[in-house]
Write an enzyme that holds these catalytic residues in place. Structure first.
Site, PDB file in Angstrom:
ATOM      1  CE1 TYR A 123      -3.139  -2.928   0.099  1.00 49.98           C
ATOM      2  CE2 TYR A 123      -3.931  -2.177   2.148  1.00 49.98           C
ATOM      3  CZ  TYR A 123      -4.152  -2.962   1.061  1.00 49.98           C
ATOM      4  OH  TYR A 123      -5.000  -3.743   1.012  1.00 49.98           O
ATOM      5  CE  LYS A 173       1.117 -17.755  -0.855  1.00 48.25           C
ATOM      6  NZ  LYS A 173       0.317 -18.794  -0.762  1.00 48.25           N
ATOM      7  CG  ASP A 215      -2.621 -19.285   1.133  1.00 51.04           C
ATOM      8  OD1 ASP A 215      -1.539 -18.867   1.907  1.00 51.04           O
ATOM      9  OD2 ASP A 215      -2.174 -20.163   0.374  1.00 51.04           O
ATOM     10  CG  ASP A 239      -6.654  -3.638   4.095  1.00 47.96           C
ATOM     11  OD1 ASP A 239      -7.678  -3.371   4.861  1.00 47.96           O
ATOM     12  OD2 ASP A 239      -6.891  -3.290   3.016  1.00 47.96           O
TER      13      ASP A 239
END
Ligand code: ATP
Length: 351
Positions: A123, A173, A215, A239
């Site tokens: 972001y 990740k 995930d 987020d």
């Protein structure tokens, strides 16, 4: 009297702000609101989305309560929320996620906090076109920012000091983004190991540090959310799981949030401006109210008695379920719900 910056915001913002003001007045909270504009209302009246006077007031008083803001779409404006976080270096986005009795969800014992890094990652807005048919964004992760958010999250684990288990879960990740998320993960892991070996977590006896791929974390959160304590995550992952977790306890209307830096903190409703119901007296003010309760516990205010009293009155009103807003299955207006909370303030005082 302690001054607090109050930003009424756009859409349903002014209605939910009225609810907070009325309840704080009824509870005789010793703070003085200083109203400042931001968002579309500031653009209309002052010509700026984030006026310098608003940022200056937050710097001066160190603490603010903010209703949702509109950033006009398609006119080249940068998100006003992102601007505010950047200007004030509010590096930590904090979302406590706690089950509320009376609010119907499939889960009962959720009690976790998401600590999201707010200043870099996906972001940061470092984007460019590559010719006409491709676009790139640059995802920067630094050791400095990762350690800073790691320290904040570790402090949160210590402050919470849960009876069941103290646990910090690092979300990433790193199996795919080996360098960026790899650095986020290793920086915080090393920091936590150092804290543990130095005995810096002296208030708590034990703490588990683990990590989850984003995930897999999402799956665990919708299967066994009660097993999670404090989550620390880079900007975009944080987020996404923040909204997922809000849904576990009843949605955006009931979950509080804050953006916190070393010097200032901005407490905020986590939902948007809900233009579809703005001005109709239907908005649920709980998210902003619980954020205001969090604010009372901030080190710059420290009014724990009123925080406990107002929180108890909100919870009682939700538990009773007779005077709640439409999004929670009731038919009360914003002000009827507000008045029911005020009545419960007195009820808890009489006990
Ligand atoms: P924005 O454009 O500012 O993000 P939005 O309405 O698109 O605003 P959300 O806040 O996510 O975004 O709202 C989604 C839906 O949830 C809206 O239809 C709105 O009616 C409802 N909603 C959001 N907040 C509340 C609230 N506090 N009380 C009642 N309904 C709400």
């Amino acid at each position: 009297m302690k001054k607090v910056v109050l930003i009424p915001g756009d859409g349903i913002g002014p209605e939910i702000v009225e609810s907070v003001k009325k309840i704080f007045k009824a509870a005789d909270v010793q703070i003085e609101w200083e109203e400042h504009l931001a968002g579309e209302s500031a653009l209309d009246k002052l010509g700026f989305l984030l006026p310098i006077s608003t940022v200056g007031a937050i710097r001066k008083h160190k603490i603010a309560l903010k209703a949702p803001l509109t950033t006009p779409v398609g006119k080249g404006f940068r998100s006003v929320n992102v601007q505010m976080r950047k200007e004030l270096d509010l590096f930590a986005n904090v979302r406590p996620i706690v089950s509320l009795e009376g609010v119907k969800t499939p889960f009962k014992n959720v009690d976790l906090v998401i600590v999201r890094e707010n200043t870099e990652g996906l972001y940061a807005g470092i984007e460019h076109m590559v010719g006409d048919d491709a676009a790139e964004t640059i995802r920067v992760i630094t050791r400095k920012a990762s350690e800073r958010i790691g320290r904040f999250a570790l402090k949160m684990v210590v402050e919470r000091n849960r009876i069941s288990e103290n646990r910090l879960t690092i979300v990433h990740k790193a199996n795919i983004m080996k360098l960026t998320d790899g650095l986020f993960l290793s920086s915080i892991k090393e920091l936590a190991e150092k804290y543990i070996s130095e005995g810096s977590l002296h208030r708590i006896k034990t703490m588990t540090v683990d990590d989850r791929i984003i995930d897999n974390m999402c799956m665990q959160l919708v299967q066994r959310p009660e097993t999670v304590d404090v989550i620390v995550a880079p900007n975009c992952h944080g987020d996404i799981i923040s909204d997922l977790c809000a849904a576990l306890v009843g949605g955006l209307g009931v979950a509080p949030g804050a953006n916190i830096g070393d010097d200032c903190a901005v407490y905020e409703a986590i939902h948007g401006t809900a233009p579809d119901i703005a001005g109709k007296g239907l908005a649920n003010p709980t998210s902003l109210l619980l954020s205001a309760v969090m604010m009372l516990r901030d080190k710059n205010i420290g009014d724990h008695d009123n925080a406990d009293k107002i929180e108890a009155a909100i919870k009682k009103t939700l538990r009773e379920g007779k005077m709640v807003t439409g999004d929670l299955g009731g038919s009360a207006s914003t002000m009827e719900y507000t008045d029911a909370i005020i009545a419960n303030l007195w009820a808890s005082e009489r006990r």
